[in-house]
Design an enzyme around this catalytic site. Structure first.
Site, short mmCIF file in Angstrom:
data_model
loop_
_atom_site.label_atom_id
_atom_site.label_comp_id
_atom_site.label_asym_id
_atom_site.label_seq_id
_atom_site.Cartn_x
_atom_site.Cartn_y
_atom_site.Cartn_z
N HIS A 45 39.53 28.01 14.66
CA HIS A 45 39.89 28.96 13.60
C HIS A 45 38.99 30.16 13.60
CE1 HIS A 45 41.09 25.05 11.50
NE2 HIS A 45 42.10 25.54 12.16
N ARG A 73 51.88 34.67 19.12
CA ARG A 73 51.53 33.25 19.34
C ARG A 73 51.52 32.54 17.99
NH1 ARG A 73 47.60 35.48 23.43
NH2 ARG A 73 47.95 34.35 25.37
N GLU A 117 56.12 30.23 33.37
CA GLU A 117 54.69 29.92 33.53
C GLU A 117 54.47 28.63 34.30
OE1 GLU A 117 52.82 30.07 29.69
OE2 GLU A 117 54.42 29.00 28.71
N ASN A 143 48.94 33.48 32.75
CA ASN A 143 47.75 32.62 32.55
C ASN A 143 48.06 31.22 33.03
OD1 ASN A 143 46.86 34.87 31.22
ND2 ASN A 143 47.12 34.01 29.17
N ASP A 144 49.20 30.72 32.57
CA ASP A 144 49.57 29.37 32.99
C ASP A 144 50.17 29.37 34.39
OD1 ASP A 144 48.80 27.48 31.06
OD2 ASP A 144 50.27 28.31 29.67
N ARG A 157 42.63 26.52 33.96
CA ARG A 157 42.20 27.85 33.49
C ARG A 157 40.99 27.78 32.57
NH1 ARG A 157 47.33 29.42 29.54
NH2 ARG A 157 45.93 30.60 28.23
N CYS A 163 53.30 38.68 30.02
CA CYS A 163 52.52 38.63 28.78
C CYS A 163 51.20 37.88 28.95
CB CYS A 163 53.33 38.01 27.64
SG CYS A 163 53.69 36.28 27.91
#
Ligand code: PEP
Ligand code: MG
Length: 799
Positions: A393, A500, A635, A658-659, A669, A706
């Site tokens: 958080h 997200r 991804e 990223n993935d 990653r 993205c």
């Protein structure tokens, strides 16, 4: 020490490996030492190998193990540090080597050992924290000159066994009576030897690595956030009157409630209501009848509010500990937070703003949401935490506020000194404590370049993202908080390419309610309209775990029950989210994005649910966009490979590099050990992107990137060349992406992209991309030129 050539040649590495292996299996000191002396004698081709250990008086050595001397001598031969060659090695803490021992001035004869038969000797001390705790000795019958490698080998063996000796003596404590224990501890202390926990204490580290959590560079004085109040340890004097104590407790409870209310409001205002949720839970506990009445009973019984808090907390903890489910077990942490707040109020320690020096670097155990309410965030330059990952958080808050942050910096709390200067590099995850002038200057330059560039570029935000030959590329932003919308505005992004949604779920520690989701998504859609907002369905699991009832830890979470897979098997929660997205679609230009799709069945399944929900909403007369586009993230390599089939059945693609990089290259990653292998510019990744772009073009659907790659200067020319319609990156990177796009010629970029697809290595691709930034004149760009030059030169140098 004299080491002359002439002895046997040793396979040093295997000897050390064998000693290390004995040592690692050690569970009995005598046996271990016996095995070591056997091995060393054999491998050094020596007639004798012995270990003497220092007595607690630090003045004598006793024979503990031997191969070659009379076994009866073990435990009997005891010599002073001032006696013999072995004593000399311990006293002077150095390796002693002699070809003719009997002629050495320090030689001493011990009849118990039959030592006169031995001629040459080599003795290496066992040292722990500068204290000689023993000596490892080899002797030969015939005269022999030990070579330097022999000496080094013996020294290294001594180093390997020293900690085991130390440890064994400490561990031995458990088998002793209390009396004996006290004596041994006293002896060890007398020796000045480190106790167990100190044994592993590393020297102060000043360069530490953590998880890159929020980009940017911060340099400033360290402010160490104190550990939370320890209820069992605080000093507390209860009210002498039992009734007075009960009243004090009530006052503390009331004050804690007021405090929480303030914090909740402040956080809600600053960051959006979704983050106030954490404090709702705390308030719920404070108002829980069970909790409060238990406290009241305990205070009536003990006449001591601290004792009451401690008892009630312990009872809850005991119960919670028995719960198997992680989610419920974690509730105990909330209870502890609440109890600490009440205790603070009992002590009169109001949670108030901590006075901070301008530009401070906050170092804490965790970055907690509450810190952002309690701290004067405008004075916080950077944040570092010992624990936590990039999705905690607190991390979300840091990113939202554009405060450079590094989390999960193991050892920072021990290493850091309050007030010293620290450098936080939020992009690389590095933290430097007390940097020297050179390092500091280097980072100051980088920081300056970064800030100036961001400032100047923001001023140019209204220019179109168009190549020199007039081709438009949409530049959008990746966000996750209501608060992030201001970044979209500030940096001139043309919409939200990736919203997200899991941040909301993480803040709630569970699936959020439909109504709450709808409120958030609608607000985002309204604020952004008519610009597009791409809302991604919950992408949980993997490194974004939510304590769910039925989700157990997995062996391979990145390959496991995550993302769309998880949602399809939590259909109610998934339907709630999809309904919320559909309802929000009435308020703006909303697209729905499905993460981690790996097969066409998953897409079809979701489309069926959406069709069903549309009917439901229509029946209920609830407004929504009937044409809301449904797209998928590419991804997983399988999705790229069947992109053609997928493009036929969805409305857009968004490539999550990223993935995609992680799964194509089989490189986690989040694992720093393989970080060097994580390379989005690998030709294999580019080939999959190319395949997806072609499939999208063939079916007339838009395609974007993205992943973080979209905001990487080296990648932008290639992505434009590959034909991407949209790049969605970190909002603050959008202006830089725009400058690069504006300097390119699409034809040239396309030629580069074709070459990159033919490349064999990522290094070749980097050189190609670097060359394009150079020839496009970007290295002379007034704002980002020098920064890009560093990137280009590094790419050229390292390839
Ligand atoms: C990606 O994988 O590229 C992506 C954008 O999704 P996330 O980083 O949230 O996994
Ligand atoms: Mg992803």
């Amino acid at each position: 020490m004299s080491c002359t050539p002439g002895a046997a040649i040793l396979d040093r590495v295997t000897v050390l490996a064998d000693v290390a292996s004995i040592v690692s299996r050690s569970h009995d000191l005598r046996e271990t030492l016996g095995n070591v002396v056997d091995l060393v004698a054999k491998r050094l081709d020596a007639d004798v190998c012995s270990v003497y250990l220092t007595d607690p008086d630090l003045k004598h050595l006793t024979l503990w193990a031997t191969r070659g001397l009379a076994l009866e001598a073990i435990g009997k031969v005891r010599l002073s540090f001032t006696e013999g060659l072995v004593g000399l090695a311990a006293r002077e803490k150095r390796t002693v080597v002699t070809r003719r021992a009997s002629e050495h001035p320090a030689y001493r004869y011990f009849p118990e050992t039959g030592e006169e038969r031995f001629e040459s000797l080599m003795a290496a001390p066992l040292i722990v924290r500068e204290v000689p705790i023993g000596v490892l000795v080899v002797q030969t019958m015939h005269e022999r000159s030990f070579e330097r490698p022999d000496c080094e080998l013996l020294q290294t063996c001594a180093q390997l066994i020293a900690p085991v000796v130390m440890n064994a003596r400490l561990l031995d404590l458990v088998t002793r009576s209390d009396d004996q224990k006290a004596r041994v501890v006293a002896d060890l202390a007398l020796l000045g030897l480190p106790l167990l926990e100190e044994r592993t204490a590393p020297p102060r580290r000043t360069d530490l690595q953590g998880i890159a959590t929020s980009p940017g560079i911060a340099i400033g004085p360290v402010y160490r956030l104190e550990d939370p109040l320890d209820i069992s340890a605080v000093e507390y004097t209860p009210n002498p009157e039992p009734a007075g104590e009960a009243a004090d407790l009530q006052r503390a409870l009331e004050a804690a409630r007021r405090e929480l209310d303030d914090v909740r409001e402040e956080v809600g205002e600053r960051f959006g209501p979704e983050f106030a949720a954490v404090f709702n839970t705390h308030m719920q506990i404070l108002e829980d009848h069970g909790f409060v009445s238990r406290l009241e009973r305990a205070v009536a019984l003990t006449g001591n509010a601290r004792e009451a808090l401690r008892k009630v907390l312990a009872a809850y903890r005991e119960t919670f500990d028995k719960i198997e489910d992680l989610y419920f077990r974690e509730r105990a942490l909330d209870l502890e937070d609440v109890a600490r707040r009440v205790m603070g109020n009992l002590l009169g320690v109001r949670h108030h703003n901590v006075p901070l020096a301008e530009g401070s670097i906050i170092v804490a155990e965790h970055i907690l949401p509450a810190h952002f309410a309690l701290l004067e965030t405008e004075k916080v330059a950077g944040i570092v935490s010992e624990h936590g990952g990039a999705t905690s958080h607190g991390a979300l808050f840091a990113r939202s506020l554009e405060i450079p942050a590094v989390t999960g910096v193991s050892g920072i709390l021990e290493a850091v000194r309050p007030g010293e200067i620290a450098i936080v590099d939020g992009a690389s995850g590095r933290v430097h404590l007390a940097p020297d002038a050179r390092l500091r200057a280097e980072y100051e330059r980088a920081q300056h370049r970064y800030e100036i560039a961001v400032e100047h570029l923001d001023a140019l935000k209204d220019r179109p993202a168009e190549t020199r030959d007039g081709h438009r590329v949409a530049l959008t932003g990746n966000v996750g908080l209501l608060n992030d919308l201001r970044l979209i505005e500030r940096h001139g992004a043309e919409g939200i390419g990736l919203f997200r949604t899991e941040l909301l779920a993480l803040a709630h520690r569970g699936f959020p309610e439909e109504a709450e989701q709808e409120r958030l998504y609608s607000r985002v859609a309204r604020v952004m309209a008519p610009r597009p907002v791409t809302i991604r369905t919950l992408d949980l699991g993997g490194d974004k775990t939510l304590p769910l009832m039925d989700v157990e830890p997995e062996e391979n979470p990145q390959l496991g029950w995550r993302s769309i897979r998880l949602m399809l098997s939590h259909e109610n929660a998934f339907r709630a989210q999809l309904r919320a997205i559909l309802r929000a679609s009435a308020s703006g230009n909303v697209r729905c994005l499905l993460p981690l799709v790996s097969s066409i069945e998953e897409l079809r399944c979701v489309k069926l649910i959406v069709a069903d929900l549309m009917q439901e909403l229509a029946k209920q007369g609830i407004a929504f966009d009937r044409d809301m586009p449904i797209g998928i993230m590419i991804e997983v390599p399988s999705a790229a490979l069947i992109a053609d089939a997928l493009a036929r059945e969805c409305d857009f693609f968004s490539i999550g590099t990223n993935d995609l990089t992680q799964y194509t290259l089989a490189v986690d990653r989040g694992n720093e050990r393989v970080a060097k292998l994580y390379e989005p510019l690998h030709p294999a990744v580019l080939l999959l992107i190319d395949r997806s772009v072609r499939a999208a073009a063939a079916h007339g659907i838009p395609v974007s990137v993205c992943g973080e790659m979209a905001s990487s200067p080296l990648a932008v020319p290639l992505l434009v060349g590959l034909g991407l319609d949209e790049l969605s990156g970190t909002p603050s990177a959008v202006p830089i992406m725009k400058e690069i796009v504006r300097a390119l010629d699409r034809g040239e970029a396309a030629r580069d992209a074709r070459c990159a697809l033919q490349a064999s290595t990522a290094g070749e691709v980097r050189v190609l991309a670097a060359g394009r930034l150079r020839t496009a004149g970007l290295l002379d760009h007034p704002e980002i030129g020098s920064w890009l030059r560093t990137i280009v030169e590094t790419a050229e140098r390292e390839s």
